[in-house]
Design an enzyme around this catalytic site. Structure first.
Site, PDB file in Angstrom:
ATOM      1  N   ASN A 176      -7.379  12.077   3.562  1.00  0.00           N
ATOM      2  CA  ASN A 176      -6.941  12.154   2.156  1.00  0.00           C
ATOM      3  C   ASN A 176      -8.087  12.102   1.149  1.00  0.00           C
ATOM      4  O   ASN A 176      -7.852  12.101  -0.058  1.00  0.00           O
ATOM      5  CB  ASN A 176      -5.870  11.093   1.869  1.00  0.00           C
ATOM      6  CG  ASN A 176      -6.430   9.692   2.008  1.00  0.00           C
ATOM      7  OD1 ASN A 176      -7.607   9.444   1.775  1.00  0.00           O
ATOM      8  ND2 ASN A 176      -5.577   8.744   2.399  1.00  0.00           N
ATOM      9  N   GLU A 191     -18.664  -2.718  23.915  1.00  0.00           N
ATOM     10  CA  GLU A 191     -17.926  -3.973  24.057  1.00  0.00           C
ATOM     11  C   GLU A 191     -16.689  -4.027  23.172  1.00  0.00           C
ATOM     12  O   GLU A 191     -15.629  -4.493  23.594  1.00  0.00           O
ATOM     13  CB  GLU A 191     -18.845  -5.170  23.756  1.00  0.00           C
ATOM     14  CG  GLU A 191     -20.017  -5.331  24.725  1.00  0.00           C
ATOM     15  CD  GLU A 191     -21.217  -4.477  24.342  1.00  0.00           C
ATOM     16  OE1 GLU A 191     -21.179  -3.796  23.289  1.00  0.00           O
ATOM     17  OE2 GLU A 191     -22.216  -4.491  25.094  1.00  0.00           O
ATOM     18  N   HIS A 201      -3.822   3.304  -3.376  1.00  0.00           N
ATOM     19  CA  HIS A 201      -4.037   2.845  -1.996  1.00  0.00           C
ATOM     20  C   HIS A 201      -3.393   1.487  -1.753  1.00  0.00           C
ATOM     21  O   HIS A 201      -2.607   1.331  -0.823  1.00  0.00           O
ATOM     22  CB  HIS A 201      -5.537   2.780  -1.694  1.00  0.00           C
ATOM     23  CG  HIS A 201      -5.875   2.038  -0.441  1.00  0.00           C
ATOM     24  ND1 HIS A 201      -5.739   2.595   0.802  1.00  0.00           N
ATOM     25  CD2 HIS A 201      -6.299   0.763  -0.237  1.00  0.00           C
ATOM     26  CE1 HIS A 201      -6.075   1.707   1.717  1.00  0.00           C
ATOM     27  NE2 HIS A 201      -6.418   0.588   1.123  1.00  0.00           N
ATOM     28  N   LEU A 215      -6.818  -4.631  10.966  1.00  0.00           N
ATOM     29  CA  LEU A 215      -8.264  -4.545  11.130  1.00  0.00           C
ATOM     30  C   LEU A 215      -8.551  -3.102  11.528  1.00  0.00           C
ATOM     31  O   LEU A 215      -8.133  -2.648  12.604  1.00  0.00           O
ATOM     32  CB  LEU A 215      -8.752  -5.504  12.208  1.00  0.00           C
ATOM     33  CG  LEU A 215      -8.619  -6.996  11.884  1.00  0.00           C
ATOM     34  CD1 LEU A 215      -9.190  -7.837  13.021  1.00  0.00           C
ATOM     35  CD2 LEU A 215      -9.336  -7.358  10.589  1.00  0.00           C
ATOM     36  N   SER A 243     -24.019  -7.138  37.370  1.00  0.00           N
ATOM     37  CA  SER A 243     -24.476  -8.445  36.875  1.00  0.00           C
ATOM     38  C   SER A 243     -23.299  -9.376  36.640  1.00  0.00           C
ATOM     39  O   SER A 243     -23.380 -10.567  36.903  1.00  0.00           O
ATOM     40  CB  SER A 243     -25.234  -8.289  35.552  1.00  0.00           C
ATOM     41  OG  SER A 243     -26.422  -7.579  35.731  1.00  0.00           O
ATOM     42  N   ARG A 248     -24.746 -17.561  35.456  1.00  0.00           N
ATOM     43  CA  ARG A 248     -25.584 -16.605  36.189  1.00  0.00           C
ATOM     44  C   ARG A 248     -26.203 -17.288  37.411  1.00  0.00           C
ATOM     45  O   ARG A 248     -26.362 -16.693  38.465  1.00  0.00           O
ATOM     46  CB  ARG A 248     -26.714 -16.133  35.266  1.00  0.00           C
ATOM     47  CG  ARG A 248     -27.700 -15.211  35.956  1.00  0.00           C
ATOM     48  CD  ARG A 248     -28.993 -15.121  35.151  1.00  0.00           C
ATOM     49  NE  ARG A 248     -29.859 -14.075  35.686  1.00  0.00           N
ATOM     50  CZ  ARG A 248     -31.167 -14.038  35.559  1.00  0.00           C
ATOM     51  NH1 ARG A 248     -31.780 -14.995  34.866  1.00  0.00           N
ATOM     52  NH2 ARG A 248     -31.876 -13.085  36.081  1.00  0.00           N
ATOM     53  N   HIS A 259       0.841  -1.198   0.000  1.00  0.00           N
ATOM     54  CA  HIS A 259       0.000   0.000   0.000  1.00  0.00           C
ATOM     55  C   HIS A 259       0.879   1.251   0.000  1.00  0.00           C
ATOM     56  O   HIS A 259       1.196   1.785   1.067  1.00  0.00           O
ATOM     57  CB  HIS A 259      -0.911  -0.004   1.223  1.00  0.00           C
ATOM     58  CG  HIS A 259      -1.873  -1.155   1.257  1.00  0.00           C
ATOM     59  ND1 HIS A 259      -1.486  -2.443   1.546  1.00  0.00           N
ATOM     60  CD2 HIS A 259      -3.214  -1.210   1.025  1.00  0.00           C
ATOM     61  CE1 HIS A 259      -2.547  -3.241   1.494  1.00  0.00           C
ATOM     62  NE2 HIS A 259      -3.600  -2.530   1.184  1.00  0.00           N
ATOM     63  N   HIS A 295     -30.078 -13.012  24.408  1.00  0.00           N
ATOM     64  CA  HIS A 295     -29.194 -12.970  25.566  1.00  0.00           C
ATOM     65  C   HIS A 295     -28.644 -14.341  25.948  1.00  0.00           C
ATOM     66  O   HIS A 295     -27.935 -14.448  26.944  1.00  0.00           O
ATOM     67  CB  HIS A 295     -29.936 -12.373  26.772  1.00  0.00           C
ATOM     68  CG  HIS A 295     -30.127 -10.880  26.675  1.00  0.00           C
ATOM     69  ND1 HIS A 295     -30.664 -10.275  25.573  1.00  0.00           N
ATOM     70  CD2 HIS A 295     -29.831  -9.879  27.546  1.00  0.00           C
ATOM     71  CE1 HIS A 295     -30.708  -8.959  25.766  1.00  0.00           C
ATOM     72  NE2 HIS A 295     -30.205  -8.689  26.948  1.00  0.00           N
ATOM     73  N   HIS A 334     -23.368 -15.169  32.515  1.00  0.00           N
ATOM     74  CA  HIS A 334     -24.659 -15.476  31.890  1.00  0.00           C
ATOM     75  C   HIS A 334     -24.407 -16.353  30.669  1.00  0.00           C
ATOM     76  O   HIS A 334     -24.766 -16.030  29.553  1.00  0.00           O
ATOM     77  CB  HIS A 334     -25.401 -14.189  31.514  1.00  0.00           C
ATOM     78  CG  HIS A 334     -25.778 -13.347  32.709  1.00  0.00           C
ATOM     79  ND1 HIS A 334     -24.859 -12.849  33.594  1.00  0.00           N
ATOM     80  CD2 HIS A 334     -26.977 -12.926  33.151  1.00  0.00           C
ATOM     81  CE1 HIS A 334     -25.477 -12.158  34.540  1.00  0.00           C
ATOM     82  NE2 HIS A 334     -26.768 -12.195  34.300  1.00  0.00           N
ATOM     83  N   HIS A 370      -2.466  -0.840   6.988  1.00  0.00           N
ATOM     84  CA  HIS A 370      -2.038  -1.155   5.623  1.00  0.00           C
ATOM     85  C   HIS A 370      -0.858  -0.280   5.204  1.00  0.00           C
ATOM     86  O   HIS A 370      -0.118  -0.629   4.312  1.00  0.00           O
ATOM     87  CB  HIS A 370      -3.196  -0.984   4.643  1.00  0.00           C
ATOM     88  CG  HIS A 370      -3.918   0.311   4.805  1.00  0.00           C
ATOM     89  ND1 HIS A 370      -5.015   0.457   5.640  1.00  0.00           N
ATOM     90  CD2 HIS A 370      -3.700   1.536   4.283  1.00  0.00           C
ATOM     91  CE1 HIS A 370      -5.426   1.703   5.600  1.00  0.00           C
ATOM     92  NE2 HIS A 370      -4.655   2.382   4.790  1.00  0.00           N
ATOM     93  N   ASP A 375     -34.772 -13.460  29.601  1.00  0.00           N
ATOM     94  CA  ASP A 375     -34.324 -12.433  28.655  1.00  0.00           C
ATOM     95  C   ASP A 375     -34.328 -12.947  27.212  1.00  0.00           C
ATOM     96  O   ASP A 375     -34.294 -12.162  26.272  1.00  0.00           O
ATOM     97  CB  ASP A 375     -32.941 -11.894  29.040  1.00  0.00           C
ATOM     98  CG  ASP A 375     -33.046 -10.729  30.021  1.00  0.00           C
ATOM     99  OD1 ASP A 375     -34.146 -10.168  30.153  1.00  0.00           O
ATOM    100  OD2 ASP A 375     -32.032 -10.389  30.654  1.00  0.00           O
TER     101      ASP A 375
END
Lengths: 661, 661
Positions: free
Chosen positions: A183, A408, A260, A113, A381, A518, A23, A471, A459, A63, A467
């Site tokens: 860019n 997350e 690129h 990534l 929880s 749980r 690249h 879940h 859980h 890259h 739930d």
């Protein structure tokens, strides 16, 4: 400056051309900011890439790896010699297609990534802020460095970046400085096709300081001034939006999509040489550029030496703090740390493994100075908040409980950053196991890049109950058992939870998933920490000579089903063995003898029971055995009802066993 | 109004109380906006929840499901009767813990995983804008509806929401109206702990119109005015930030974390009844409220009847358009559509399956009016842009190529929304297979909620080569074979690619992953569309009586390795069968006889070859067989070298076969 910057451009071009792929666009466009960062701003010691107090640099737009390799090369890092530039992307080289921390010293994290690097950088900057607050003393700023990132449009579009940057703004990570390679080109064409939001306004909304560099191609002073301004802002992270031209200097290909990710080709390379007035042969560059960069070796040595002197004084003055601090920067665990783990004799009360996990965290929090982590807004929880921890926040950065909010993916990637900041930082993070899919990208990066993050996933089955299926984990254990270099541990009770933590803490070079219940589960007679350390083991047996009539294999909250079924089978005279297969990956690593002693090849009557998909269980139950599990999504109903409806019961195990033995 | 709103609050409270679990906070806080939406603004026909031109409503904060159930109940939907309210969260009920479109007519999409609903709503609004541009004619706005969403702080923090909302702003989805339940509480405490960004400014940066409702608890006129204002803004989506109190009306628990996800308890329910002056027994409410709502049944019937008349006229005037349109709204595929699929005789040239996929898309684009999709900024690598498609953009919404930018998670969730907008919309989306982890949350939702999205995943193995391990799928096939209700198809050549598309198009109630090669693969003698339709089949065989000495099983680009190995084995006199196991899920659904005819139980000498983890292959190679694959992460090097280094070769297959047969 032109000469410096063109050196970077052409070393990158030559390496990519030689490799035949790569690249070129980013290294050519970002050479100015790269040069200014590495040559003028960053503190590091090329001869010790792991010197603790170095500034961290992350190329989130991975890259563009050749930019980073060239900078490491010029700065004098041993990991990127001329021959490494020449073996870009070749088998066994130290210059793989995307930056890999586990291959190239000097590369802090693994990128490629998109968005991961930006979130890793938040973790690096968080670590600095935290450690500085915990350990610095008047006159002894032993923790004091910046974290720099270069990210592109791709990173900017990824949701993980917004999550991480929202947190960085919230936490006021003033020493985090992100340079945005603006860019205006994406793989599919100009960014006007896909990305027309106002990035500046969004970052202001996230609580960042924003600076705009109008000419990132030749505006060297502008870039310098922007970084200086960013450093002066102490209470907010800074985004420097740098307007660049991808493939700058290539007369026909600059500012096109083709530059690129494709080689320029010899004709365009020649044209670029002409255009930028570069008369050097491939991989050659001016002697005075070499000269200029060579000072970083002595400068780096001095920086480290000064720091060492300062730390030696610190150590004398603040002995306790220094002991903790050294554990964090070396990764050496305190002696006897594992003795702190709680014990759970069989007669102790039934308890959810999320609760026994809480007890382990409470214990470890006191003995492991590097333990730090938190939950994605589910700490009460997940039971993931150690009682001795206070919150890490903007004004209380010494706290070791990180409130990640409902983010997350960023949580996991931030933990990767923490893991890579210092070998003794042991990050953990928590949410429901069913939500693990949201962070899988970052978890694969943990596994690949050898970050010993501990994923506290509660859980862990249909026992979630009402739930409902969104879940309820079903395929999650199996989907992670598929992934290389990550441990999936599903403890059955308190003892196994303690064993799971022992394994997790000891595995500093691979991440661990703890799948925790749980619901309450009994303490089971026969479980052991040593057993967990072997991944799978015999919990109970009434056979002799390693010849049971049937082997019942369970994990986690279903181990008790196997135990009860075995009890009943023994009452009718069967020789039944119960095996806990708490961590498949570790069991597979045991000797053939040990495995044979647990699961003798000659015994084909085997029944497994686990409240998840049966996919993969063929390995252990074989052609003649039977896997009891749930090969559909769950449902909303009380947990007990679900176990009945889905047939994950003692009765089902007994019937299966009777049918084959 | 108070009476209306309290009816909602108490029906929700009573249902949750009876269930013994649930989330009262949101229904109590959002009852006013919910009432105003369903009673005053939304067009729908309760007796036909699938009437095409209805306004769509998405409860992205799915834990507040009881709000949606009560509104459906009051509005007269048959799916939520009083007994359904009373069986909230019970086994087999139509009122599961979180809204599930496949259980409860009237629920448009499945929510519970935060952020999914917001992105689904973007897909719904995109579909409306697209279909309106394609089919509306002067005087005949046959496509003309709004999409409303309620989302909370949790949704706002998730990266997927930012991705989706960046696109919604870019596309100018003026008929998308999102009400943000801004209640300042999260599970772990006040949002000041985790979420201090300026949401208004961020949405303005994303190109949205933003309105602020200061009192969402009792400011009914303010809410109304805000929705009116939102409807008046045609060129931008609108975010209405509604300041509410979670658990509004509960004297002791309102505005606490406990009211979010726990029952109030009888004492607090009584106190709330007193506090809000509600004298009704559980599940009872004023007759005049019932009366008031009853008009929606006739109103809905009229709306649909009017639309039907208008459409009948349209059909006469615009016959061709109406034919296409009806296919989209009914889901009936045009006759003989599958005849359009290209054929690839064995003698035709080698070609990457991403290219044969491109040919299939080109063909299908012409015959399937509902085919619509795009790539996450990799269309020229994924080969996913049909030649007849133009770009869907703000000013060209009739285009069927969606440029998603680098936003994989939102891409998948938007496709779910498209799939649920109309049964005949067939959404597909494309990226590299290694990036699939980023969208797994949305893909699980596709699978669970039965959205027939087609995932065009190219660059499906280490053959990616130089880009290295971050870009090389290893465990991905296995990790999706673990997931219920999704097809993972890995075609070996052009013929199998055509078969894969046939399967994918026919599976309108489950999603499909197409794992496609970057590199050229030969057209293989013996592959067939019919074979693909059975999931696994014999490609070649020189044995008789269903008794081969060895069975070689391959998928995708490694099938040719199995074929070559079989050729060599036959030359030395072995009876070798080659099986293509192109789609495990479909193969498992075949009759026992068929499976036995392909993989006879008596033949235990089996070798599989696939450039991915061997996890799961035990099912087919058994205890005595051998799975050839890659149980580590990849590396950066030319593809050919990687196959050699990792031992995925003809030689390895032959050696394994010779060792066991």
């Amino acid at each position: 400056m032109e000469k410096f910057v063109n050196t970077i451009r052409f070393l990158a071009i030559d390496s990519i051309e030689k490799a035949g792929s790569g690249h070129p666009g980013l290294p050519m466009g970002c050479a100015p900011m790269g040069h200014i960062l590495f040559d003028e701003f960053m503190n590091y010691n090329p001869k010790n890439p792991y010197w603790f107090n170095r500034d961290r640099f992350v190329l989130s737009a991975g890259h563009g790896s050749m930019l980073q390799y060239v900078l490491l090369h010029l700065a004098g890092f041993d990991s990127v010699q001329e021959e490494d530039l020449k073996s870009f992307r070749a088998w066994g080289s130290r210059t793989p297609g995307h930056p890999e921390n586990f291959v190239t010293p000097g590369v802090e994290v693994t990128t490629g990534l998109l968005g991961q690097g930006m979130a890793n950088a938040v973790g690096l900057a968080l670590s600095e802020k935290h450690l500085a607050a915990r350990f610095n003393k008047p006159g002894y700023d032993i923790v004091d460095h910046y974290t720099y990132v270069i990210l592109g449009d791709g990173c900017q579009m990824e949701g993980i970046t917004n999550e991480a940057c929202s947190l960085a703004g919230h936490w006021g990570l003033g020493k985090l400085i992100a340079l945005y390679d603006d860019n205006h080109m994406s793989c599919d064409g100009g960014t006007e096709l896909i990305f027309t939001e106002s990035v500046e306004k969004r970052f202001e909304a996230l609580g960042w300081h924003v600076v705009f560099v109008r000419d990132g191609n030749t505006g060297f002073d502008e870039i310098r001034a922007a970084i200086q301004e960013a450093k002066a802002v102490k209470d907010k992270p800074t985004l420097i939006k740098v307007r660049t031209t991808t493939g700058y200097g290539a007369p026909n290909k600059a500012n096109t999509t083709s530059v690129h990710g494709k080689v320029l080709g010899s004709a365009e390379v020649e044209a670029t040489r002409k255009n930028l007035g570069w008369d050097y042969e491939p991989f050659q560059y001016p002697e005075d550029v070499k000269q200029h960069w060579s000072r970083h070796i002595s400068k780096g040595a001095s920086l480290e030496a000064e720091w060492n002197i300062k730390f030696a004084e610190y150590e004398k003055k603040y002995e306790d703090e220094a002991t903790e601090f050294k554990s964090i920067i070396t990764g050496e665990l305190p002696p006897y740390w594992e003795k702190s783990l709680p014990t759970f004799p069989p007669e102790s009360p039934a308890m959810a493994t999320r609760n026994t996990s809480q007890q382990c965290l409470n214990a470890l929090a006191k003995v492991l100075p590097g333990l730090i982590g938190g939950s994605a807004d589910l700490s009460s929880s997940n039971m993931s908040l150690p009682e001795t921890f206070s919150d890490f926040q903007k004004t209380t950065p010494q706290g070791r409980n990180i409130c990640f909010g409902v983010r997350e993916h960023a949580m996991a990637a931030i933990c990767n950053g923490i893991a890579f900041h210092s070998p003794g930082l042991i990050p953990y993070c928590a949410t429901y196991l069913a939500f693990i899919d949201y962070m899988r990208g970052a978890m694969r990066t943990s596994a690949m890049s050898k970050a010993g993050v501990i994923y506290v996933m509660t859980h862990d089955s249909i026992a979630v109950g009402e739930d409902g299926p969104t879940h309820q984990p079903i395929e999650h254990l199996s989907s992670f058992r598929s992934m290389p270099n990550i441990l999936t541990i599903r403890p059955a009770d308190g003892t196994e939870t303690a064993g799971a933590y022992k394994l997790a803490i000891l595995n500093r070079r691979r991440p661990t998933i703890l799948a925790l219940s749980r619901q309450s589960v009994p303490q089971i007679k026969g479980t052991s920490v040593e057993g967990v350390e072997r991944g799978g083991y015999i919990v109970s047996d009434n056979s002799e000579g390693n010849k049971p009539e049937v082997i019942l294999i369970g994990t986690g909250s279903e181990l008790r089903i196997a135990v009860k079924a075995a009890d009943d089978l023994r009452k009718i005279g069967k020789m039944a063995r119960v095996v806990s297969l708490v961590c498949w990956e570790v069991f597979e690593e045991q000797s053939e003898e040990y495995k044979e002693s647990v699961l003798p090849v000659a015994v084909s009557a085997r029944v497994s029971v686990e409240a998840g998909v049966t996919f993969g269980w063929e390995r252990y139950v074989g052609v003649k055995g039977k896997a009891i599990g749930i090969d559909r999504f769950g449902a909303s109903a009380p947990a007990v009802r679900l176990y009945e409806e889905f047939g994950v019961t003692v009765k089902a195990v007994i019937e299966a066993a009777m049918a084959i033995c």
